[in-house]
Structure formats: structure tokens, C-alpha cells
Design an enzyme around this catalytic site. Structure first.
Site, PDB file in Angstrom:
ATOM      1  N   ASP A   1       8.281  -5.908   7.845  1.00  0.00           N
ATOM      2  CA  ASP A   1       7.408  -4.729   7.907  1.00  0.00           C
ATOM      3  C   ASP A   1       7.080  -4.326   9.338  1.00  0.00           C
ATOM      4  O   ASP A   1       6.144  -4.833   9.953  1.00  0.00           O
ATOM      5  CB  ASP A   1       6.111  -4.970   7.135  1.00  0.00           C
TER       6      ASP A   1
ATOM      7  N   ASN B   1       3.731 -10.303   5.533  1.00  0.00           N
ATOM      8  CA  ASN B   1       4.753  -9.883   6.497  1.00  0.00           C
ATOM      9  C   ASN B   1       5.432 -11.054   7.184  1.00  0.00           C
ATOM     10  O   ASN B   1       6.255 -10.855   8.085  1.00  0.00           O
ATOM     11  CB  ASN B   1       4.129  -8.966   7.560  1.00  0.00           C
TER      12      ASN B   1
ATOM     13  N   SER C   1       0.802  -1.220   0.000  1.00  0.00           N
ATOM     14  CA  SER C   1       0.000   0.000   0.000  1.00  0.00           C
ATOM     15  C   SER C   1       0.834   1.268   0.000  1.00  0.00           C
ATOM     16  O   SER C   1       0.471   2.259  -0.640  1.00  0.00           O
ATOM     17  CB  SER C   1      -0.925  -0.003   1.226  1.00  0.00           C
TER      18      SER C   1
ATOM     19  N   ASP D   1       0.410  -5.227  12.296  1.00  0.00           N
ATOM     20  CA  ASP D   1      -0.097  -5.517  10.954  1.00  0.00           C
ATOM     21  C   ASP D   1       0.079  -7.004  10.661  1.00  0.00           C
ATOM     22  O   ASP D   1       1.195  -7.460  10.393  1.00  0.00           O
ATOM     23  CB  ASP D   1       0.649  -4.683   9.908  1.00  0.00           C
TER      24      ASP D   1
ATOM     25  N   LYS E   1      13.080  -0.888   0.241  1.00  0.00           N
ATOM     26  CA  LYS E   1      11.667  -0.481   0.186  1.00  0.00           C
ATOM     27  C   LYS E   1      11.601   0.995  -0.185  1.00  0.00           C
ATOM     28  O   LYS E   1      12.176   1.842   0.509  1.00  0.00           O
ATOM     29  CB  LYS E   1      10.960  -0.746   1.515  1.00  0.00           C
TER      30      LYS E   1
END
Length: 428
Positions: A291, A277, A124, A272, A142
């Protein structure tokens, strides 16, 4: 303006789907409700496709819905929204180069022997590239989508407006605290310097847990919009669903213990639970954790509330479960007053499962429709609607998402033993 237009196309497409579904039901002699017209597979597909295109906070909120409400949505809708957990539109090559040049300078390519332009993952807020440094280290880089941080507040407000207009949220429900918390967390997730610090802290807390691997931060290459870390190979955690039962049970028990330790010992939780992940490393049987943008401190009050609630569940004390759920703010007083019998039936079902000193089969979802039916019946009474304390929602997101992973793996674990072990090691 482009993002606002994207929301407009989303609203227009869903409105068209609503009219079509309404006409279909009327032709069958039915009087459709607003929820029946909105919650259709066609509208869910439109929602998933548009949010994946918009990326950012809009897509993140769609992911949250799929994780938090996955068991409560009709299966076909849940499956469509679940596609948001690991898909997003890639950045065009020119846009990627612009971001890297802004963060690293025009000569950024000289830092690497190889930088793979095609991302190995896209989510996202950013996408991940594999790179080989001059000194031979393989890194995962990232890179944040441009403009994402600036669009968070408006995206959250637009999604909230859409939910209001759809009739899925009553006007009487005050969601302002929830929207503020969502914005705050998404801004935290968009700060890659903060995520790098959280990743280092998490690695330190788990240094006595050899079954887990946390990537190593590359401080030199990390920026506010770029997070550089060691590349940790592994297969998708959900791909273990085809592996032997013993392996699935062992891996998932490790994850349940981790969640319990986060809540009652570490005081830090990665909130999350997106399946992407977690990775599994076949060569040494370790679980790779990824993450940490959503990592946050656990409020001691929330930890104590969960401890009391779980203790009541382990004892099978249904009255105490209701009292603790009410005290923690998980249930509204109005809901208990107006729907006591339904809530007690839900408590009975949950207490029976959690108090058994026996393996729990996460793949057996026979109890879910019962909970869904009771919950939906209560939800139809908007006077009973209630938002729990914001601090608990992040924890519950991790708990419910972990349970969905257990269902996917069809794992069988003695949850009671795990909770008791963690309680014994960390007395109140």
C-alpha cells in the site's frame, strides 16, 4: 444522499448514547462533561460500525484517529477503533463486476485463468482479489469502491462537522489547513496510477535492502481504479507477537531503521502505518511492504527539524528539546507559557528514555499513562490548542503508528543506536 443519511444515522446513534451516558452519570451524582458523554465504548462501537459501512474517506479518518491517538484514548475505545484498520464491507459481486467491466471491458475474464471473487482483504478505499493470469503469474488486484473518489471532500467535511457539533473541537481552532491536507492525500490515495508509480519508486530506493519485499507493478492491467501487482504471500505482521523475542526484535529493528531512512535519507515516506500494510514471510524472513497510496516526499525542512529534535534528545538536553519542539511548531508558545511545568515533565520523561544507550522495551507502556495524564490536562485548556505544520503530521502519523506496532510485538530495540547509525550514514 445515501452517504449523508449514513452520517445522519451515525450522529443520531451517538446522540442517543450521549443522553444515556449523561443520565447514568447524573444518577450517580456526577456532572458529566461533553467528552465523557461522547467518548464511551458504545459510541466508539457505533462510530466504528458506521464508518466501516460507509468506507472511503470516512473510514480512513477513523483509521487515522486510531493510529494517531491510540495511546491517548482510553484502552477500550482504542481497541474498538482499531478494528477499522483492516475491515470494511465488501462490494457485492454485481458491483465488483461493474467496476471491472468499466475498467477492463466486458471480456475481462479472458485475461485470467482464475479470478477469485471473494476479496482477500478489504480496506477503506478498495478491496484486494487474488488472480491467476493466462501466463501463470499470481497477482493481487486492488479494486476501488465505486464513487469513493467523488465522496472524499464531502466525507471529510461531514466528519469535521460532526467533531465540531460534538464539542471535541473548539470553534477557535482553525482546522482548514488540516482538512485540505486530508482531502489532498485521500485524493492521491484514490489515484491508483499514482500509487503504482510510487510503488516502483519505493522498490528502486530499497533495492539494496534485501530484508524488504515490494510488489512488482503490472502496468498492463493497472488503471486509475485498479492496481495490479505481484501477489506476495506472508502472515500478518502483528501475528509475530507469539514468536520468540529475538525474531520480534529483529523484525521491528528493520522497521525502525526503515522509518529513519525514509526521514533522513530516502526523502520518500510511506506515511500509512496500518498494520495490514506489513506482512512477514516465514520462508526467507523478509518483510513485505504494501500500500503506497500514502507515499509522499518528505519536506527537507521537516527532516531537518526532526534531526535537530532527536539530536537534542540523544544529548538529553531538555531545554534544547523544548526550543526545537517550539521552533518546529510541534508545541504552541501559549502551551509553554501556560503549562511550562507539565510540558517540562513530559520532556523529562521522553529525554530520559531516548538518551539511554540501552534497549528500549516497547512493550513496557508504564510511561504512557503519565504522558496521557499530562497531555490531557493541557488539552483541557483550549486556549493552548494548536495544530502543528501539516507537513509534520504525516511523518508523525508514521512514527506514532510504528511505535504502536512495537508495543503490539513487545519488541526490545536500542533505538538510540539505530538513530545514530542513520545519522552517521547521512550527515546533516
Amino acid at each position: 444522499m445515501g452517504r449523508l443519511g449514513g452520517f445522519g444515522r451515525l450522529a443520531g446513534g451517538i446522540a442517543g448514547g450521549m443522553f444515556a451516558e449523561g443520565a447514568r452519570r447524573i444518577a450517580l451524582g456526577e456532572l458529566p462533561s461533553m467528552n465523557q458523554m461522547v467518548l464511551t465504548p458504545g459510541n466508539a462501537k457505533r462510530l466504528a460500525e458506521r464508518l466501516a459501512h460507509l468506507r472511503g474517506a470516512a473510514m480512513k479518518l477513523g483509521q487515522m484517529i486510531s493510529m494517531d491517538a491510540g495511546d491517548m484514548l482510553p484502552p477500550e475505545l482504542s481497541a474498538i477503533l482499531a478494528t477499522l484498520r483492516d475491515q470494511a464491507n465488501f462490494m457485492p459481486a454485481r458491483q465488483l463486476d461493474t467496476v471491472l467491466t468499466q475498467e477492463w471491458g466486458s471480456d475481462w475474464r479472458k485475461r485470467f485463468r482464475r479470478f477469485e471473487p471473494r476479496p482477500i482483504a478489504a480496506a477503506s478505499i478498495g478491496q484486494v482479489h487474488r488472480a491467476l493470469t493466462k501466463d501463470g503469474r499470481v497477482l493481487a488486484i486492488k479494486v476501488q469502491y465505486p464513487g469513493i473518489a467523488k465522496s472524499i471532500d464531502s466525507d471529510v467535511d461531514n466528519v469535521a462537522t460532526f467533531l465540531r457539533m460534538s464539542g471535541l473541537l473548539p470553534k477557535e481552532l482553525d482546522i482548514a489547513p488540516l482538512l485540505k491536507a486530508a482531502k489532498d492525500q485521500l485524493h492521491e490515495e484514490a489515484d491508483y496510477l499514482r500509487e503504482g508509480e510510487q510503488m516502483q519508486q519505493y522498490a528502486q530506493l530499497l533495492q539494496d535492502q534485501p530484508q524488504f519485499v515490494v510488489p512488482q507493478l503490472d502496468k498492463e492491467l493497472t488503471r486509475e481504479r485498479i492496481l495490479a501487482m505481484s501477489f506476495e504471500d506472508g502472515i500478518a505482521i502483528e501475528s509475530l507477537e507469539s514468536e520468540p523475542q529475538d525474531l520480534r526484535n529483529t523484525v521491528f529493528e528493520h522497521l525502525i531503521r526503515l522509518v529513519s531512512r525514509e526521514l533522513f535519507e530516502l526523502g520518500l515516506m510511506q506515511t500509512d502505518p496500518n498494520f495490514a500494510n506489513f506482512r512477514y514471510r516465514r520462508d526467507d524472513g523478509k518483510i513485505v511492504l504494501l500500500d503506497f497510496g500514502a507515499a509522499r516526499a518528505v519536506d527537507p525542512g521537516v527532516s531537518n527539524a526532526y534531526r535537530r529534535l532527536l539530536a537534542a534528545g540523544l544529548d538529553g538536553d531538555k531545554d534544547r528539546i523544548r526550543e526545537e519542539a517550539l521552533a518546529a511548531g510541534f508545541v504552541a508558545p501559549a502551551a509553554i507559557e501556560r503549562h511550562r511545568e507539565r510540558i517540562d515533565r513530559m520532556i523529562e520523561l521522553i529525554a530520559t528514555e531516548i538518551s539511554r544507550d540501552a534497549p528500549f522495551d516497547f512493550g513496557d507502556r508504564s510511561f504512557v499513562p503519565l504522558l496521557r495524564d499530562e497531555g490531557m490536562a493541557i488539552a483541557e485548556d483550549k486556549q493552548s490548542w494548536h495544530i502543528p505544520p501539516v507537513e509534520t503530521l504525516f511523518v508523525q502519523r508514521k512514527v506514532s503508528g510504528t511505535a504502536l506496532l512495537g508495543a503490539r510485538l513487545k519488541a526490545v530495540v536500542n533505538v538510540r543506536r539505530v538513530i545514530e547509525d542513520v545519522f552517521d550514514a547521512n550527515p546533516a
